[in-house]
Design a protein around this motif. Sequence first.
Motif, PDB file in Angstrom:
ATOM      1  N   SER A  88      34.740  38.494  27.286  1.00  0.00           N
ATOM      2  CA  SER A  88      36.122  38.233  27.031  1.00  0.00           C
ATOM      3  C   SER A  88      36.921  38.965  25.863  1.00  0.00           C
ATOM      4  CB  SER A  88      36.206  36.571  26.666  1.00  0.00           C
ATOM      5  OG  SER A  88      35.509  36.556  25.338  1.00  0.00           O
ATOM      6  N   SER A  93      51.619  33.310  31.154  1.00  0.00           N
ATOM      7  CA  SER A  93      50.533  33.665  30.175  1.00  0.00           C
ATOM      8  C   SER A  93      50.754  32.522  29.058  1.00  0.00           C
ATOM      9  CB  SER A  93      51.020  35.074  29.392  1.00  0.00           C
ATOM     10  OG  SER A  93      52.194  35.116  28.994  1.00  0.00           O
ATOM     11  N   LYS A 150      34.355  39.545  38.852  1.00  0.00           N
ATOM     12  CA  LYS A 150      33.943  39.063  37.499  1.00  0.00           C
ATOM     13  C   LYS A 150      32.869  38.417  37.055  1.00  0.00           C
ATOM     14  CE  LYS A 150      37.163  36.954  35.320  1.00  0.00           C
ATOM     15  NZ  LYS A 150      38.450  35.869  34.764  1.00  0.00           N
ATOM     16  N   SER A 199      36.798  38.480  22.864  1.00  0.00           N
ATOM     17  CA  SER A 199      37.288  37.415  21.987  1.00  0.00           C
ATOM     18  C   SER A 199      36.355  37.297  20.766  1.00  0.00           C
ATOM     19  CB  SER A 199      37.476  36.500  22.607  1.00  0.00           C
ATOM     20  OG  SER A 199      37.759  35.225  21.483  1.00  0.00           O
ATOM     21  N   CYS A 230      42.498  38.802  34.930  1.00  0.00           N
ATOM     22  CA  CYS A 230      42.995  38.183  34.361  1.00  0.00           C
ATOM     23  C   CYS A 230      41.921  37.220  33.374  1.00  0.00           C
ATOM     24  CB  CYS A 230      43.950  36.832  35.214  1.00  0.00           C
ATOM     25  SG  CYS A 230      45.487  37.857  35.910  1.00  0.00           S
ATOM     26  N   ASP A 231      42.520  36.701  32.322  1.00  0.00           N
ATOM     27  CA  ASP A 231      41.353  36.022  31.561  1.00  0.00           C
ATOM     28  C   ASP A 231      41.299  34.731  32.344  1.00  0.00           C
ATOM     29  OD1 ASP A 231      41.888  37.419  29.018  1.00  0.00           O
ATOM     30  OD2 ASP A 231      43.996  36.971  29.196  1.00  0.00           O
ATOM     31  N   THR A 233      46.740  34.694  26.641  1.00  0.00           N
ATOM     32  CA  THR A 233      45.911  34.421  27.905  1.00  0.00           C
ATOM     33  C   THR A 233      46.320  34.565  29.048  1.00  0.00           C
ATOM     34  OG1 THR A 233      44.242  33.115  26.632  1.00  0.00           O
ATOM     35  CG2 THR A 233      44.146  32.747  28.900  1.00  0.00           C
ATOM     36  N   ARG A 277      41.854  33.936  23.905  1.00  0.00           N
ATOM     37  CA  ARG A 277      42.900  35.059  23.519  1.00  0.00           C
ATOM     38  C   ARG A 277      44.128  34.865  23.577  1.00  0.00           C
ATOM     39  NH1 ARG A 277      42.021  40.118  27.341  1.00  0.00           N
ATOM     40  NH2 ARG A 277      42.834  40.965  25.537  1.00  0.00           N
TER      41      ARG A 277
END
Length: 400
Positions: free
Chosen positions: A226, A345, A158, A228, A329-330, A321, A318
Amino acid sequence: MDEDSERRQTPDEEPLDVTAEEEELPPVEEVAADEEEDILVIEADDLIDVPVAPDKRAAGPGAYPPVGDISQKPQWPAVKKGLVAPSAVAVISMTVAGSVGGFVAWLLSEPFITDAPHPPQLLVYVLAAMGLFGACVGGIIGMALGCVEGINARVWEKAGRGAVLGLAVGAAGGFVGGVFGQVVYGALVPPTPTNPLQLDAAHILVRSLGWGVVGLFVGLGQGMMSRSRRKMVNGMIGGTVGGLIGGMLFEPIPIIIAHTVLRLTGGTIGGEVSRLVALTIMGMSCGAAISVVEQMRKEAWLRIVAGPLAGKEFIIYRSPTVIGSSPKCDITLALDKRVAPQHASIALEGNHYVLTDLGTGGGTMVNGRMVRSRVLRGGDRITIGETTLQYADRVIQENA
């Protein structure tokens, strides 16, 4: 006499023998006489006056719904939203990362910059030079800020994706900002004062606007990771503010240095020192402003209170999430080996966030109780694997 009575007395039917032979019965342990008084015997008459436990579902307004049942949403009082004090750890992380980015940008760009007077050059060459300079500064600062989240979570994949995206978007914005600043500078700003240590408001304004454009794209790169919209807006606001502040300080820095450090030491410095300080402050202001805006405008977030990443905070952007150990994954909890790749989630349903376990073997707990789905309220503690996260939001109850 009814038919049932006649049927029971029919002589042709043999009575059912329910007599058990002694050897067919299971052995029964004999209780010693001195142990009989320790046996507790409860008869039906003893339960007559025992009160019936109240129904938990009728606990009244504001009570949580039963665990695993989200059909009955809690009826909380009317609410309003307020600003939240920024997390010091998050702001410091971004500020340090931005400072490092500005310093590295100076290291890479300084060998190609000279303070010696040079003859007039083609406009295209000047624009290209300023564009490349801006691209270097914006790209390196964007890269440094883009990898912060991954580094803090110890998720190197990430961090790498964030660095590449921050570099690309920041470099594009830096090129635009550099060219824009040079065009406006050449069109509106009078010739540079004879005394290089003399401040000029027009120089400061143009520098500030140009670096503001660079900061806008640097902040945009932080939000694109992200996917977003809200995070993108937060990044652009913070980046623009940081760029304006950094650009505003770019011109006064040589004056500040000359009237403080040099006056005390009696030495001299060149433009490289002022650029070093200016670019470092530029990165620092971008990182700090992006983080402060992001923190103050957050609506819901999770803070790890126990586990490998204790103290780390994740803002919920999000819906849903996803929380898990996968880098995709977020919220990634890669250091916790008991967390599934996609463990749980959090989704916005109406005015409330709902936590849902994604069918994992280890399960998900809220406040120590295993749940399938649960409406979250500020202060709830979510346990996933060996990690405990505390949920919070910026909802303020009017009657509190």
